[in-house]
Design an enzyme around this catalytic site. Structure first.
Site, PDB file in Angstrom:
ATOM      1  N   ASP A   1      35.494  49.029 -10.620  1.00  0.00           N
ATOM      2  CA  ASP A   1      36.762  47.948 -10.987  1.00  0.00           C
ATOM      3  C   ASP A   1      36.059  46.675 -11.323  1.00  0.00           C
ATOM      4  O   ASP A   1      36.788  45.834 -12.254  1.00  0.00           O
ATOM      5  CB  ASP A   1      37.842  48.194 -10.281  1.00  0.00           C
ATOM      6  CG  ASP A   1      38.639  49.535 -10.153  1.00  0.00           C
ATOM      7  OD1 ASP A   1      38.640  50.304 -11.038  1.00  0.00           O
ATOM      8  OD2 ASP A   1      38.897  49.754  -8.974  1.00  0.00           O
ATOM      9  N   GLY A   2      35.476  45.990 -10.352  1.00  0.00           N
ATOM     10  CA  GLY A   2      34.676  44.815 -10.387  1.00  0.00           C
ATOM     11  C   GLY A   2      33.947  44.784 -11.887  1.00  0.00           C
ATOM     12  O   GLY A   2      34.190  43.643 -12.367  1.00  0.00           O
TER      13      GLY A   2
ATOM     14  N   ARG B   1      34.701  42.009 -14.740  1.00  0.00           N
ATOM     15  CA  ARG B   1      33.901  40.949 -15.195  1.00  0.00           C
ATOM     16  C   ARG B   1      33.712  41.443 -16.588  1.00  0.00           C
ATOM     17  O   ARG B   1      33.526  40.293 -17.667  1.00  0.00           O
ATOM     18  CB  ARG B   1      32.653  41.195 -14.584  1.00  0.00           C
ATOM     19  CG  ARG B   1      32.542  40.238 -13.194  1.00  0.00           C
ATOM     20  CD  ARG B   1      31.442  40.340 -12.395  1.00  0.00           C
ATOM     21  NE  ARG B   1      30.903  41.499 -12.106  1.00  0.00           N
ATOM     22  CZ  ARG B   1      31.309  42.512 -11.092  1.00  0.00           C
ATOM     23  NH1 ARG B   1      32.007  41.781 -10.003  1.00  0.00           N
ATOM     24  NH2 ARG B   1      30.840  43.517 -10.690  1.00  0.00           N
TER      25      ARG B   1
ATOM     26  N   ASN C   1      44.147  41.723 -12.892  1.00  0.00           N
ATOM     27  CA  ASN C   1      44.930  42.157 -11.825  1.00  0.00           C
ATOM     28  C   ASN C   1      46.112  41.354 -11.349  1.00  0.00           C
ATOM     29  O   ASN C   1      47.163  41.503 -10.954  1.00  0.00           O
ATOM     30  CB  ASN C   1      43.981  42.359 -10.698  1.00  0.00           C
ATOM     31  CG  ASN C   1      43.048  43.628 -10.476  1.00  0.00           C
ATOM     32  OD1 ASN C   1      43.625  44.599 -11.252  1.00  0.00           O
ATOM     33  ND2 ASN C   1      42.195  43.542  -9.992  1.00  0.00           N
ATOM     34  N   GLU C   2      45.531  39.891 -11.148  1.00  0.00           N
ATOM     35  CA  GLU C   2      46.534  39.095 -10.451  1.00  0.00           C
ATOM     36  C   GLU C   2      45.892  37.724 -10.521  1.00  0.00           C
ATOM     37  O   GLU C   2      44.746  37.211 -10.745  1.00  0.00           O
ATOM     38  CB  GLU C   2      46.725  39.270  -9.092  1.00  0.00           C
ATOM     39  CG  GLU C   2      45.639  38.873  -7.899  1.00  0.00           C
ATOM     40  CD  GLU C   2      44.477  39.985  -7.890  1.00  0.00           C
ATOM     41  OE1 GLU C   2      43.273  39.552  -8.585  1.00  0.00           O
ATOM     42  OE2 GLU C   2      44.588  41.035  -7.756  1.00  0.00           O
TER      43      GLU C   2
ATOM     44  N   ASP D   1      50.454  31.968   3.757  1.00  0.00           N
ATOM     45  CA  ASP D   1      48.975  32.015   3.227  1.00  0.00           C
ATOM     46  C   ASP D   1      48.883  31.832   1.755  1.00  0.00           C
ATOM     47  O   ASP D   1      48.062  31.128   1.031  1.00  0.00           O
ATOM     48  CB  ASP D   1      48.279  33.306   3.518  1.00  0.00           C
ATOM     49  CG  ASP D   1      47.823  33.292   4.924  1.00  0.00           C
ATOM     50  OD1 ASP D   1      48.177  32.288   5.870  1.00  0.00           O
ATOM     51  OD2 ASP D   1      47.178  34.317   5.482  1.00  0.00           O
TER      52      ASP D   1
ATOM     53  N   THR E   1      47.915  47.924  -7.700  1.00  0.00           N
ATOM     54  CA  THR E   1      46.975  48.491  -6.743  1.00  0.00           C
ATOM     55  C   THR E   1      46.215  47.896  -6.329  1.00  0.00           C
ATOM     56  O   THR E   1      45.366  48.607  -5.411  1.00  0.00           O
ATOM     57  CB  THR E   1      46.647  50.026  -7.564  1.00  0.00           C
ATOM     58  OG1 THR E   1      46.007  49.591  -9.036  1.00  0.00           O
ATOM     59  CG2 THR E   1      47.897  50.953  -7.941  1.00  0.00           C
TER      60      THR E   1
ATOM     61  N   TYR F   1      44.751  43.828  -4.986  1.00  0.00           N
ATOM     62  CA  TYR F   1      45.270  42.786  -3.743  1.00  0.00           C
ATOM     63  C   TYR F   1      46.619  43.078  -3.336  1.00  0.00           C
ATOM     64  O   TYR F   1      46.987  42.958  -2.111  1.00  0.00           O
ATOM     65  CB  TYR F   1      44.815  41.335  -4.264  1.00  0.00           C
ATOM     66  CG  TYR F   1      44.568  40.216  -3.240  1.00  0.00           C
ATOM     67  CD1 TYR F   1      44.711  40.871  -1.667  1.00  0.00           C
ATOM     68  CD2 TYR F   1      44.546  38.998  -3.602  1.00  0.00           C
ATOM     69  CE1 TYR F   1      44.585  39.743  -0.667  1.00  0.00           C
ATOM     70  CE2 TYR F   1      44.223  38.124  -2.262  1.00  0.00           C
ATOM     71  CZ  TYR F   1      44.250  38.321  -1.035  1.00  0.00           C
ATOM     72  OH  TYR F   1      44.319  37.428  -0.116  1.00  0.00           O
TER      73      TYR F   1
END
Ligand code: NAP
Length: 270
Positions: free
Chosen positions: A54-55, A59, A127-128, A156, A167, A169
């Site tokens: 996924d990373g 990217r 994602n976010e 935090d 799905t 963080y």
């Protein structure tokens, strides 16, 4: 939505050994079917194939400026929630692609407009986008939905997640899973404080995609905020407010198995 059929396919592997090997095999197979695989990213391509986890997908999309060329992923990574195709299924993937046996899914993105005392900067997230304090400090944030004051959050930080990011963080932070085609953003607290001193919502809220989430750091904290965009950290001074919207920019991915989402959830999370 119609996409061009230029016969050009970009292959974007990450640097791991399996991805590079898979890239070689895939290039050979696609060329034998008459496709052109350019050495450099080609903006006229008909398809972007990301190889990795996924990373690697995140990217590839960021590095290619959220291109509207559809994406598909081959999973050589850890989890590969975005990456539908397995390296051993490359032949059937190519056949299905040539026979148009797929559908195209639109992926909704989150946009943050970060305004400092001197400037506004736009960020896009797949994602976010997260607001956190520097050096693990508690942050105190005023939260508004469409200009309605919702809460003074202390904790935090806050995650603003897309449906596909639900799905990621968001999920680890007790946010709920949202099906990718639902046009919503999710506001999820990170370790919210709820005590006699501070009162914050303890659970996430699902916000309609046409509403704006506005977050204003307390005056004392305007230099202590980090904005983390799909895992990439940004630091700006003198932040006055950050507005989050569902972006008008969207990206596209090919989906070959209509049941993939639910099968993926079961096989990768349970
Ligand atoms: P990373 O190591 O690239 O990713 C962390 C894990 O999240 C990896 O296992 C990755 O899958 C998985 N992942 C990424 N997007 C996903 C999605 N949409 N659904 C399910 N799993 C997903 O970490 P990073 O470079 O710091 O940041 C990239 C992403 O990781 C962020 O966008 C964020 O969502 C997530 N993250 C999660 C946590 C947490 O869960 N506590 C903390 C920080 C960041 P692959 O193994 O296939 O790459």
């Amino acid at each position: 939505m119609t996409f061009n059929k230029s016969g050009i396919i970009n292959i974007i592997p990450n640097n791991n050994f399996d991805s590079i090997k898979t890239c070689e095999v895939l290039t050979q197979k696609l060329e034998s079917k008459g496709f052109t695989i350019p050495k450099e990213y080609d903006a006229n391509a008909e398809l972007n194939i990301c190889i990795g986890g996924d990373g690697a997908f995140l990217r590839a999309v960021h590095n290619n400026y959220f291109s509207s060329i559809p994406y598909v992923g081959i999973n050589t990574g850890h989890l590969g929630f975005f990456q539908e195709i397995l390296p051993e299924k490359i032949d059937s993937f190519i056949d299905n692609y040539i026979n148009d046996a797929y559908f195209i899914e639109e992926i909704f993105l989150v946009e943050a407009n970060v305004c400092t005392k001197t400037d506004c900067i736009n960020l896009l997230g797949i994602n976010e986008i997260v607001i956190k304090g520097i050096e693990s400090k508690v942050v105190h944030l005023e939260v508004f939905i469409d200009d309605n004051h919702l809460e003074k959050f202390s904790g935090d930080g806050l995650i603003v997640s897309t449906p596909v990011g639900s799905t990621a963080y968001n999920y680890s932070s007790a946010g709920c899973i949202v099906y990718p085609t639902l046009k919503t953003l999710q506001l999820t607290p990170l370790s919210p404080i709820s005590s006699k001193a501070y009162r914050s919502l303890l659970n996430s809220a699902i916000i309609p995609g046409d509403m704006t989430i506005k977050i204003k750091p307390e005056y004392l904290y305007e230099n202590s905020i980090l904005i983390i965009n799909d895992g990439v950290q940004n630091k700006y001074d003198d932040i006055v407010e950050v507005s989050f919207n569902m972006s008008k920019t969207t990206i596209f991915r090919l989906v070959f198995d209509k049941d993939m989402y639910w099968n993926n959830l079961k096989s990768k999370f349970l």
